[in-house]
Scaffold this motif. Structure first.
Motif, PDB file in Angstrom:
ATOM      1  N   MET A 115       1.481   9.985  13.193  1.00  0.00           N
ATOM      2  CA  MET A 115       0.027   8.961  13.476  1.00  0.00           C
ATOM      3  C   MET A 115       0.268   7.932  12.438  1.00  0.00           C
ATOM      4  SD  MET A 115      -3.811  10.372  12.687  1.00  0.00           S
ATOM      5  CE  MET A 115      -3.445  11.571  13.787  1.00  0.00           C
ATOM      6  N   ALA A 116       0.067   6.792  12.995  1.00  0.00           N
ATOM      7  CA  ALA A 116      -0.134   5.568  12.357  1.00  0.00           C
ATOM      8  C   ALA A 116      -1.331   5.063  11.849  1.00  0.00           C
ATOM      9  CB  ALA A 116       0.481   4.303  13.405  1.00  0.00           C
ATOM     10  N   ILE A 117      -1.470   4.253  10.841  1.00  0.00           N
ATOM     11  CA  ILE A 117      -2.849   3.990  10.384  1.00  0.00           C
ATOM     12  C   ILE A 117      -2.853   2.192  10.425  1.00  0.00           C
ATOM     13  CG2 ILE A 117      -4.481   3.948   8.297  1.00  0.00           C
ATOM     14  CD1 ILE A 117      -3.410   6.596   7.677  1.00  0.00           C
ATOM     15  N   LEU A 118      -3.772   1.816  11.139  1.00  0.00           N
ATOM     16  CA  LEU A 118      -3.934   0.358  10.983  1.00  0.00           C
ATOM     17  C   LEU A 118      -5.243  -0.227  10.319  1.00  0.00           C
ATOM     18  CD1 LEU A 118      -3.079  -0.027  14.779  1.00  0.00           C
ATOM     19  CD2 LEU A 118      -1.481  -0.134  12.828  1.00  0.00           C
ATOM     20  N   LYS A 119      -5.219  -1.426   9.992  1.00  0.00           N
ATOM     21  CA  LYS A 119      -6.457  -2.068   9.260  1.00  0.00           C
ATOM     22  C   LYS A 119      -6.658  -3.410   9.958  1.00  0.00           C
ATOM     23  CE  LYS A 119      -8.106  -3.501   4.742  1.00  0.00           C
ATOM     24  NZ  LYS A 119      -8.147  -3.510   3.323  1.00  0.00           N
ATOM     25  N   HIS A 120      -7.810  -3.765  10.381  1.00  0.00           N
ATOM     26  CA  HIS A 120      -8.404  -5.010  11.001  1.00  0.00           C
ATOM     27  C   HIS A 120      -8.421  -5.977   9.688  1.00  0.00           C
ATOM     28  CE1 HIS A 120     -10.314  -8.198  13.151  1.00  0.00           C
ATOM     29  NE2 HIS A 120      -9.618  -7.828  14.158  1.00  0.00           N
ATOM     30  N   PRO A 121      -7.538  -7.308   9.827  1.00  0.00           N
ATOM     31  CA  PRO A 121      -7.495  -8.128   8.586  1.00  0.00           C
ATOM     32  C   PRO A 121      -8.786  -8.739   8.544  1.00  0.00           C
ATOM     33  CG  PRO A 121      -6.423  -8.911  10.638  1.00  0.00           C
ATOM     34  CD  PRO A 121      -6.612  -7.543  10.882  1.00  0.00           C
ATOM     35  N   GLU A 122      -9.586  -8.875   9.217  1.00  0.00           N
ATOM     36  CA  GLU A 122     -10.934  -9.583   9.072  1.00  0.00           C
ATOM     37  C   GLU A 122     -12.079  -8.692   8.739  1.00  0.00           C
ATOM     38  OE1 GLU A 122     -11.787 -12.005  12.629  1.00  0.00           O
ATOM     39  OE2 GLU A 122      -9.863 -13.009  12.231  1.00  0.00           O
ATOM     40  N   THR A 123     -12.220  -7.573   9.302  1.00  0.00           N
ATOM     41  CA  THR A 123     -13.306  -6.604   9.264  1.00  0.00           C
ATOM     42  C   THR A 123     -13.027  -5.402   8.489  1.00  0.00           C
ATOM     43  OG1 THR A 123     -12.625  -5.012  11.099  1.00  0.00           O
ATOM     44  CG2 THR A 123     -14.191  -6.985  11.517  1.00  0.00           C
ATOM     45  N   GLY A 124     -11.781  -5.146   7.964  1.00  0.00           N
ATOM     46  CA  GLY A 124     -11.331  -3.863   7.136  1.00  0.00           C
ATOM     47  C   GLY A 124     -11.540  -2.730   7.892  1.00  0.00           C
ATOM     48  N   GLU A 125     -11.782  -2.600   9.178  1.00  0.00           N
ATOM     49  CA  GLU A 125     -11.823  -1.419   9.986  1.00  0.00           C
ATOM     50  C   GLU A 125     -10.700  -0.816   9.946  1.00  0.00           C
ATOM     51  OE1 GLU A 125     -12.493  -0.094  14.647  1.00  0.00           O
ATOM     52  OE2 GLU A 125     -12.627  -2.255  14.053  1.00  0.00           O
ATOM     53  N   ARG A 126     -10.529   0.657  10.071  1.00  0.00           N
ATOM     54  CA  ARG A 126      -9.405   1.305   9.967  1.00  0.00           C
ATOM     55  C   ARG A 126      -9.238   1.960  11.284  1.00  0.00           C
ATOM     56  NH1 ARG A 126      -6.230   2.389   5.132  1.00  0.00           N
ATOM     57  NH2 ARG A 126      -7.035   1.101   3.583  1.00  0.00           N
ATOM     58  N   LYS A 127      -7.929   2.171  11.881  1.00  0.00           N
ATOM     59  CA  LYS A 127      -7.839   2.974  13.316  1.00  0.00           C
ATOM     60  C   LYS A 127      -6.732   3.847  13.129  1.00  0.00           C
ATOM     61  CE  LYS A 127      -7.652   0.640  17.546  1.00  0.00           C
ATOM     62  NZ  LYS A 127      -7.219  -0.352  18.275  1.00  0.00           N
ATOM     63  N   GLN A 128      -6.680   4.948  13.503  1.00  0.00           N
ATOM     64  CA  GLN A 128      -5.528   5.729  13.721  1.00  0.00           C
ATOM     65  C   GLN A 128      -5.031   5.923  15.009  1.00  0.00           C
ATOM     66  OE1 GLN A 128      -6.592   9.378  11.922  1.00  0.00           O
ATOM     67  NE2 GLN A 128      -6.760   8.840   9.991  1.00  0.00           N
ATOM     68  N   ILE A 129      -3.876   5.707  15.334  1.00  0.00           N
ATOM     69  CA  ILE A 129      -3.203   5.998  16.448  1.00  0.00           C
ATOM     70  C   ILE A 129      -1.938   6.916  16.662  1.00  0.00           C
ATOM     71  CG2 ILE A 129      -3.994   3.504  17.354  1.00  0.00           C
ATOM     72  CD1 ILE A 129      -0.721   3.108  16.795  1.00  0.00           C
ATOM     73  N   ASP A 130      -2.091   7.818  17.661  1.00  0.00           N
ATOM     74  CA  ASP A 130      -1.056   8.940  17.839  1.00  0.00           C
ATOM     75  C   ASP A 130       0.112   8.220  17.874  1.00  0.00           C
ATOM     76  OD1 ASP A 130      -2.870  10.787  17.880  1.00  0.00           O
ATOM     77  OD2 ASP A 130      -3.236  10.821  19.804  1.00  0.00           O
ATOM     78  N   GLY A 131       1.237   8.895  17.423  1.00  0.00           N
ATOM     79  CA  GLY A 131       2.637   8.391  17.354  1.00  0.00           C
ATOM     80  C   GLY A 131       3.106   7.572  16.270  1.00  0.00           C
ATOM     81  N   GLU A 132       4.208   6.858  16.435  1.00  0.00           N
ATOM     82  CA  GLU A 132       4.763   5.765  15.628  1.00  0.00           C
ATOM     83  C   GLU A 132       4.839   4.431  16.144  1.00  0.00           C
ATOM     84  OE1 GLU A 132       8.915   6.883  15.139  1.00  0.00           O
ATOM     85  OE2 GLU A 132       8.098   8.893  14.265  1.00  0.00           O
ATOM     86  N   ILE A 133       4.729   3.377  15.370  1.00  0.00           N
ATOM     87  CA  ILE A 133       4.814   2.036  15.885  1.00  0.00           C
ATOM     88  C   ILE A 133       6.258   1.382  15.673  1.00  0.00           C
ATOM     89  CG2 ILE A 133       4.140  -0.437  15.281  1.00  0.00           C
ATOM     90  CD1 ILE A 133       1.512   0.656  14.121  1.00  0.00           C
ATOM     91  N   PRO A 134       7.044   1.319  16.574  1.00  0.00           N
ATOM     92  CA  PRO A 134       8.230   0.831  16.766  1.00  0.00           C
ATOM     93  C   PRO A 134       8.578  -0.094  15.907  1.00  0.00           C
ATOM     94  CG  PRO A 134       7.424   1.223  18.946  1.00  0.00           C
ATOM     95  CD  PRO A 134       6.142   1.101  18.036  1.00  0.00           C
ATOM     96  N   PHE A 135       9.880  -0.277  15.299  1.00  0.00           N
ATOM     97  CA  PHE A 135       9.844  -1.391  14.514  1.00  0.00           C
ATOM     98  C   PHE A 135       9.894  -2.847  14.892  1.00  0.00           C
ATOM     99  CE2 PHE A 135      13.074  -4.229  12.547  1.00  0.00           C
ATOM    100  CZ  PHE A 135      12.784  -4.381  11.074  1.00  0.00           C
ATOM    101  N   GLY A 136      10.459  -2.905  16.108  1.00  0.00           N
ATOM    102  CA  GLY A 136      10.584  -4.170  16.996  1.00  0.00           C
ATOM    103  C   GLY A 136       9.386  -4.618  17.364  1.00  0.00           C
ATOM    104  N   ALA A 137       8.038  -3.937  17.198  1.00  0.00           N
ATOM    105  CA  ALA A 137       6.820  -4.342  17.430  1.00  0.00           C
ATOM    106  C   ALA A 137       6.040  -4.912  16.428  1.00  0.00           C
ATOM    107  CB  ALA A 137       5.941  -3.065  18.067  1.00  0.00           C
ATOM    108  N   THR A 138       6.606  -4.703  15.275  1.00  0.00           N
ATOM    109  CA  THR A 138       5.753  -5.388  14.063  1.00  0.00           C
ATOM    110  C   THR A 138       6.347  -6.679  13.839  1.00  0.00           C
ATOM    111  OG1 THR A 138       7.503  -4.407  12.359  1.00  0.00           O
ATOM    112  CG2 THR A 138       5.444  -3.152  13.321  1.00  0.00           C
ATOM    113  N   TYR A 139       5.764  -7.470  13.093  1.00  0.00           N
ATOM    114  CA  TYR A 139       5.983  -8.858  12.269  1.00  0.00           C
ATOM    115  C   TYR A 139       5.321  -8.993  11.275  1.00  0.00           C
ATOM    116  CZ  TYR A 139       1.549 -10.368  14.310  1.00  0.00           C
ATOM    117  OH  TYR A 139       0.086 -10.515  14.533  1.00  0.00           O
ATOM    118  N   GLY A 140       6.103  -9.983  10.267  1.00  0.00           N
ATOM    119  CA  GLY A 140       5.488 -10.301   9.259  1.00  0.00           C
ATOM    120  C   GLY A 140       4.638 -11.396   8.908  1.00  0.00           C
TER     121      GLY A 140
END
Length: 66
Positions: free
Chosen positions: A1-26
Motif C-alpha cells: 500500500m502506497a501513501i501519498l500527500k497533497h503538497p498544497e492541502t496536506g491531505e493524505r491518500k492511501q492507494i493499493d499496490g506499489e508506485i513504479p519507480f519510473g512513474a515518480t519524479y523529483g
C-alpha cells in the motif's frame, strides 16, 4: 500500500499496490526561512501532483547471510 500527500492541502491518500519507480519524479526547492534545500519524490495521479510518502515497495536487504 502506497501513501501519498497533497503538497498544497496536506491531505493524505492511501492507494493499493506499489508506485513504479519510473512513474515518480523529483522536485527540488529552497526554503528561505530554514535556509536549506529540500527534495521531494512526486507522482501525478489524475492530473494532480502528489508527494510520495511511502511508495509501498517492500525493500529486501541482501546481507552476508544470503
Amino acid at each position: 500500500m502506497a501513501i501519498l500527500k497533497h503538497p498544497e492541502t496536506g491531505e493524505r491518500k492511501q492507494i493499493d499496490g506499489e508506485i513504479p519507480f519510473g512513474a515518480t519524479y523529483g522536485v527540488e526547492g529552497y526554503d528561505e526561512e530554514q535556509e536549506e534545500f529540500w527534495e521531494q519524490v512526486r507522482v501525478d495521479i489524475d492530473g494532480e501532483s502528489w508527494i510520495v510518502v511511502d511508495d509501498g515497495t517492500d525493500m529486501v536487504s541482501l546481507g552476508p547471510d544470503t
